[in-house]
Design an enzyme around this catalytic site. Structure first.
Site, PDB file in Angstrom:
ATOM      1  N   ASP A   1      51.208   9.780 -57.876  1.00 42.22           N
ATOM      2  CA  ASP A   1      52.339   8.961 -58.317  1.00 42.22           C
ATOM      3  C   ASP A   1      52.714   7.980 -57.202  1.00 42.22           C
ATOM      4  OD1 ASP A   1      54.763   9.428 -60.670  1.00 42.22           O
ATOM      5  OD2 ASP A   1      55.217   8.176 -58.927  1.00 42.22           O
TER       6      ASP A   1
ATOM      7  N   HIS B   1      51.768  11.117 -70.164  1.00 44.04           N
ATOM      8  CA  HIS B   1      51.326  11.607 -68.859  1.00 44.04           C
ATOM      9  C   HIS B   1      52.104  12.856 -68.495  1.00 44.04           C
ATOM     10  CE1 HIS B   1      54.636   8.768 -68.323  1.00 44.04           C
ATOM     11  NE2 HIS B   1      55.008   9.489 -67.278  1.00 44.04           N
TER      12      HIS B   1
HETATM   13  P1  AMP Z   1      57.915   8.623 -66.394  1.00 46.88           P
HETATM   14  O1  AMP Z   1      59.208   8.112 -65.815  1.00 46.88           O
HETATM   15  O2  AMP Z   1      57.918  10.080 -66.740  1.00 46.88           O
HETATM   16  O3  AMP Z   1      57.427   7.737 -67.529  1.00 46.88           O
HETATM   17  O4  AMP Z   1      56.868   8.529 -65.218  1.00 46.88           O
HETATM   18  C1  AMP Z   1      56.225   7.361 -64.858  1.00 46.88           C
HETATM   19  C2  AMP Z   1      55.724   7.571 -63.454  1.00 46.88           C
HETATM   20  O5  AMP Z   1      54.721   6.616 -63.206  1.00 46.88           O
HETATM   21  C3  AMP Z   1      56.791   7.393 -62.380  1.00 46.88           C
HETATM   22  O6  AMP Z   1      56.887   8.594 -61.623  1.00 46.88           O
HETATM   23  C4  AMP Z   1      56.271   6.240 -61.547  1.00 46.88           C
HETATM   24  O7  AMP Z   1      56.509   6.411 -60.178  1.00 46.88           O
HETATM   25  C5  AMP Z   1      54.793   6.258 -61.860  1.00 46.88           C
HETATM   26  N1  AMP Z   1      54.109   4.968 -61.759  1.00 46.88           N
HETATM   27  C6  AMP Z   1      54.473   3.796 -62.326  1.00 46.88           C
HETATM   28  N2  AMP Z   1      53.578   2.837 -62.041  1.00 46.88           N
HETATM   29  C7  AMP Z   1      52.613   3.432 -61.284  1.00 46.88           C
HETATM   30  C8  AMP Z   1      51.413   2.970 -60.667  1.00 46.88           C
HETATM   31  N3  AMP Z   1      51.001   1.698 -60.768  1.00 46.88           N
HETATM   32  N4  AMP Z   1      50.678   3.867 -59.957  1.00 46.88           N
HETATM   33  C9  AMP Z   1      51.078   5.144 -59.840  1.00 46.88           C
HETATM   34  N5  AMP Z   1      52.184   5.635 -60.406  1.00 46.88           N
HETATM   35  C10 AMP Z   1      52.949   4.796 -61.102  1.00 46.88           C
END
Ligand code: AMP
Ligand code: ZN
Length: 113
Positions: free
Chosen positions: A29, A99
């Protein structure tokens, strides 16, 4: 498709990939909430857990088995970890591509915030 996880899956934007096979990818993440914070992502673009059905439900078994494997590799299998699926607005979902968060390396409070 304008989806950040599809772009990572298609290697259009970079990510630290810790596992990949035909159906799944796991990445670090970008904004970790724990010492270990991985995202386990089906390659198929499903918006949320609400799009799981009889045709695609086998992905859940694959994800659970991957969570077990990665928990072992990252040494959090014995101390424990949290596997989280935020769903929809109230669930705190910000990326509309299914995810699973695998969080570990510290004690997780309950209830979550
Ligand atoms: P959610 O809020 O459950 O939809 O989780 C989305 C997650 O994706 C968050 O923890 C973000 O930090 C992570 N995230 C968003 N964009 C990226 C990226 N480009 N690479 C890695 N993690 C990401
Ligand atoms: Zn997507």
């Amino acid at each position: 498709m304008d989806c950040v996880f599809c772009k990572i899956i298609n290697k259009e934007i970079p990510a630290k990939i810790v596992y990949e096979d035909e159906d799944l990818i796991a990445i670090n993440d970008a904004n970790p909430q724990a010492p270990i914070h991985l995202l386990l992502i089906p390659k198929q673009h499903l918006k949320s857990i609400m799009e799981i059905n009889d045709e695609n439900a086998q992905i859940l078994e694959q994800i659970i088995k991957l969570a077990q494997k990665l928990a072992g590799e990252f040494w959090i299998d014995e101390k424990g970890f949290r596997l989280v699926v935020n769903t929809g607005n109230d669930g705190g979902q910000t990326v509309p591509h299914l995810h699973f968060h695998l969080l570990g390396g510290r004690f997780m409070k309950w209830p979550p915030g």
